[in-house]
Design a protein around this motif. Structure first.
Motif, PDB file in Angstrom:
ATOM      1  N   THR A  20      11.559   0.288  -5.524  1.00  0.00           N
ATOM      2  CA  THR A  20      10.984  -0.872  -4.841  1.00  0.00           C
ATOM      3  C   THR A  20      10.324  -1.809  -5.844  1.00  0.00           C
ATOM      4  O   THR A  20      10.512  -3.025  -5.795  1.00  0.00           O
ATOM      5  N   TYR A  23      13.011  -3.631  -7.908  1.00  0.00           N
ATOM      6  CA  TYR A  23      13.662  -4.678  -7.128  1.00  0.00           C
ATOM      7  C   TYR A  23      12.782  -5.923  -7.052  1.00  0.00           C
ATOM      8  O   TYR A  23      13.254  -7.041  -7.257  1.00  0.00           O
ATOM      9  N   ILE A  24      11.507  -5.732  -6.776  1.00  0.00           N
ATOM     10  CA  ILE A  24      10.590  -6.874  -6.693  1.00  0.00           C
ATOM     11  C   ILE A  24      10.436  -7.535  -8.056  1.00  0.00           C
ATOM     12  O   ILE A  24      10.405  -8.766  -8.166  1.00  0.00           O
ATOM     13  N   GLY A  39       5.468  -9.055   2.778  1.00  0.00           N
ATOM     14  CA  GLY A  39       6.413  -8.184   3.471  1.00  0.00           C
ATOM     15  C   GLY A  39       5.820  -7.573   4.713  1.00  0.00           C
ATOM     16  O   GLY A  39       6.477  -7.472   5.750  1.00  0.00           O
ATOM     17  N   LEU A  48      12.430  -3.702   1.944  1.00  0.00           N
ATOM     18  CA  LEU A  48      12.034  -3.364   0.573  1.00  0.00           C
ATOM     19  C   LEU A  48      12.051  -1.858   0.350  1.00  0.00           C
ATOM     20  O   LEU A  48      12.504  -1.384  -0.699  1.00  0.00           O
TER      21      LEU A  48
END
Length: 99
Positions: A20, A23-24, A39, A48
């Motif tokens: 996670t 990815y962010i 989110g 996410l």
């Protein structure tokens, strides 16, 4: 046996959190805290978590692989079960946050 499953479960949760974060970090222009906050507010936190769980796939197959390059390692089926349990927990979290 229970310790091995717990080890896989904890590693699965950590891999999900790292996935996670990565990815962010790579696909967002904002900070990690800001994206998590938005989110929760806007309702895409489940997405996410689901995208972070993709890293569990690599961990699962690592535990079920005997040969890594030139090296031989034993199968770690109980750790793989723990990763599956962590992935199921992530799936339930996605269901909770999306619906």
């Amino acid at each position: 046996m229970k310790a091995k499953i717990l080890k896989g479960f904890v590693l699965g949760i950590v891999a999900n959190a790292i996935g996670t974060f990565l990815y962010i970090y790579f696909f967002s222009d904002h900070t990690f805290e800001y994206v998590i906050e938005k989110g929760v507010e806007q309702g895409f936190i489940g997405s996410l978590i689901g995208l972070g769980a993709l890293l569990n796939l690599l961990l699962f197959f690592f535990f079920l692989t005997q040969k890594v390059g030139k090296f031989q390692k034993p199968l770690q089926v109980y750790e793989a079960r723990g990763v599956i349990m962590a992935t199921l927990l992530a799936a339930f979290a996605v269901l909770y946050f999306e619906f």
